[in-house]
Design a protein around this motif. Structure first.
Motif, PDB file in Angstrom:
ATOM      1  N   THR A   1      -1.143  -0.330   6.672  1.00 62.33           N
ATOM      2  CA  THR A   1      -0.546  -1.663   6.683  1.00 62.33           C
ATOM      3  C   THR A   1      -1.115  -2.553   7.785  1.00 62.33           C
ATOM      4  O   THR A   1      -0.980  -3.770   7.717  1.00 62.33           O
ATOM      5  CB  THR A   1       0.987  -1.581   6.818  1.00 62.33           C
ATOM      6  OG1 THR A   1       1.301  -0.791   7.959  1.00 62.33           O
ATOM      7  CG2 THR A   1       1.607  -0.968   5.578  1.00 62.33           C
ATOM      8  N   GLY A   2      -1.782  -1.976   8.762  1.00 63.94           N
ATOM      9  CA  GLY A   2      -2.429  -2.750   9.820  1.00 63.94           C
ATOM     10  C   GLY A   2      -3.850  -3.153   9.474  1.00 63.94           C
ATOM     11  O   GLY A   2      -4.519  -3.833  10.246  1.00 63.94           O
ATOM     12  N   GLY A   3      -4.351  -2.723   8.313  1.00 66.85           N
ATOM     13  CA  GLY A   3      -5.695  -3.097   7.879  1.00 66.85           C
ATOM     14  C   GLY A   3      -6.774  -2.091   8.207  1.00 66.85           C
ATOM     15  O   GLY A   3      -7.938  -2.302   7.868  1.00 66.85           O
TER      16      GLY A   3
ATOM     17  N   PHE B   1       2.951   8.868  -3.979  1.00 69.91           N
ATOM     18  CA  PHE B   1       2.684   7.617  -4.689  1.00 69.91           C
ATOM     19  C   PHE B   1       4.015   6.990  -5.081  1.00 69.91           C
ATOM     20  O   PHE B   1       4.431   7.019  -6.236  1.00 69.91           O
ATOM     21  CB  PHE B   1       1.786   7.862  -5.895  1.00 69.91           C
ATOM     22  CG  PHE B   1       1.242   6.600  -6.498  1.00 69.91           C
ATOM     23  CD1 PHE B   1       0.550   5.690  -5.728  1.00 69.91           C
ATOM     24  CD2 PHE B   1       1.416   6.332  -7.844  1.00 69.91           C
ATOM     25  CE1 PHE B   1       0.037   4.521  -6.279  1.00 69.91           C
ATOM     26  CE2 PHE B   1       0.905   5.178  -8.404  1.00 69.91           C
ATOM     27  CZ  PHE B   1       0.222   4.270  -7.623  1.00 69.91           C
ATOM     28  N   THR B   2       4.678   6.449  -4.063  1.00 65.65           N
ATOM     29  CA  THR B   2       5.960   5.764  -4.247  1.00 65.65           C
ATOM     30  C   THR B   2       5.798   4.340  -3.741  1.00 65.65           C
ATOM     31  O   THR B   2       4.882   4.040  -2.962  1.00 65.65           O
ATOM     32  CB  THR B   2       7.078   6.451  -3.451  1.00 65.65           C
ATOM     33  OG1 THR B   2       6.755   6.362  -2.056  1.00 65.65           O
ATOM     34  CG2 THR B   2       7.244   7.915  -3.856  1.00 65.65           C
ATOM     35  N   LEU B   3       6.693   3.465  -4.148  1.00 73.41           N
ATOM     36  CA  LEU B   3       6.629   2.079  -3.702  1.00 73.41           C
ATOM     37  C   LEU B   3       6.782   1.980  -2.189  1.00 73.41           C
ATOM     38  O   LEU B   3       6.142   1.155  -1.546  1.00 73.41           O
ATOM     39  CB  LEU B   3       7.704   1.248  -4.408  1.00 73.41           C
ATOM     40  CG  LEU B   3       7.630  -0.258  -4.188  1.00 73.41           C
ATOM     41  CD1 LEU B   3       6.259  -0.806  -4.556  1.00 73.41           C
ATOM     42  CD2 LEU B   3       8.711  -0.960  -4.983  1.00 73.41           C
ATOM     43  N   ALA B   4       7.600   2.849  -1.588  1.00 65.91           N
ATOM     44  CA  ALA B   4       7.784   2.821  -0.134  1.00 65.91           C
ATOM     45  C   ALA B   4       6.510   3.212   0.606  1.00 65.91           C
ATOM     46  O   ALA B   4       6.153   2.601   1.615  1.00 65.91           O
ATOM     47  CB  ALA B   4       8.927   3.746   0.278  1.00 65.91           C
TER      48      ALA B   4
ATOM     49  N   VAL C   1      -1.326   1.477   2.185  1.00 64.76           N
ATOM     50  CA  VAL C   1      -0.309   2.523   2.288  1.00 64.76           C
ATOM     51  C   VAL C   1       0.450   2.417   3.603  1.00 64.76           C
ATOM     52  O   VAL C   1      -0.081   1.950   4.613  1.00 64.76           O
ATOM     53  CB  VAL C   1      -0.921   3.939   2.157  1.00 64.76           C
ATOM     54  CG1 VAL C   1      -1.625   4.114   0.811  1.00 64.76           C
ATOM     55  CG2 VAL C   1      -1.860   4.249   3.295  1.00 64.76           C
ATOM     56  N   ASP C   2       1.676   2.855   3.536  1.00 67.20           N
ATOM     57  CA  ASP C   2       2.548   2.973   4.711  1.00 67.20           C
ATOM     58  C   ASP C   2       3.111   4.390   4.640  1.00 67.20           C
ATOM     59  O   ASP C   2       4.250   4.604   4.260  1.00 67.20           O
ATOM     60  CB  ASP C   2       3.658   1.929   4.659  1.00 67.20           C
ATOM     61  CG  ASP C   2       4.480   1.903   5.933  1.00 67.20           C
ATOM     62  OD1 ASP C   2       4.090   2.555   6.914  1.00 67.20           O
ATOM     63  OD2 ASP C   2       5.514   1.208   5.935  1.00 67.20           O
ATOM     64  N   PRO C   3       2.245   5.381   4.957  1.00 68.37           N
ATOM     65  CA  PRO C   3       2.632   6.775   4.726  1.00 68.37           C
ATOM     66  C   PRO C   3       3.752   7.237   5.665  1.00 68.37           C
ATOM     67  O   PRO C   3       3.870   6.733   6.777  1.00 68.37           O
ATOM     68  CB  PRO C   3       1.346   7.559   5.001  1.00 68.37           C
ATOM     69  CG  PRO C   3       0.594   6.698   5.954  1.00 68.37           C
ATOM     70  CD  PRO C   3       0.942   5.277   5.582  1.00 68.37           C
TER      71      PRO C   3
END
Length: 169
Positions: free
Chosen positions: A110-112, A144-147, A161-163
């Protein structure tokens, strides 16, 4: 060999089944029996097959393929991947993707920061998991979820991704 253009892998021949040219056909479709409705299917070498499912067997179907008449012919096809033209596959709902579309996409956090590339989409029954290959590091597995995967940009060939913390190590 490369996947035929504008085709998606929908199954594979796992070997011979019986003595009259039947094959053990593994389906990769959400509805496994739908594989026959996408026929004729084509192999990586360009060979075309009509498909008739005979009966379900453990993990596959016993099937007849056009032009396959003997056990020896069926056994020679073991490991052959079968592809359907993309336009024959059912349309997807929003936020649904064919696995083949995800493989090869670049993965960013999410930080690129670039994390790697989707190598595979795994499904062990509890939901899909992205296997992300990272140069010089161990692969990471991301649910592989929306979260965990808030953005899939097929046109831009990227995933954000925001794992969960345990996946990011």
């Amino acid at each position: 060999m490369p996947e035929p253009a504008n085709h998606t892998c929908v199954g594979a021949i796992a070997g011979a089944f019986g003595v009259h040219g039947e094959v053990r056909l593994k389906s990769f479709c959400a509805d496994p029996a739908a594989i026959a409705s996408y026929a004729p299917l084509v192999s990586e070498s360009g060979q075309s097959f009509g498909v008739r499912l005979l009966r379900p067997i453990t993990g596959a179907f016993a099937a007849r393929l056009t032009g396959v008449l003997t056990r020896e012919q069926a056994e020679a096809l073991k490991g052959t991947r079968l592809y359907a033209p993309r336009d024959r596959l059912p349309p997807l709902d929003e936020d649904e993707y064919y696995h083949a579309d995800l493989i090869g996409l670049t993965v960013f956090d999410t930080g690129g920061a670039k994390l790697g590339t989707v190598r595979a989409v795994l499904d062990h029954g509890a939901g899909d998991i992205l296997e992300v290959a990272r140069p010089g590091a161990a692969e990471i597995l991301i649910p592989f979820t929306l979260a965990a995967v808030p953005t899939v940009d097929l046109a831009g060939r990227r995933i954000v991704v925001d794992p969960p913390a345990e996946s990011a190590d």
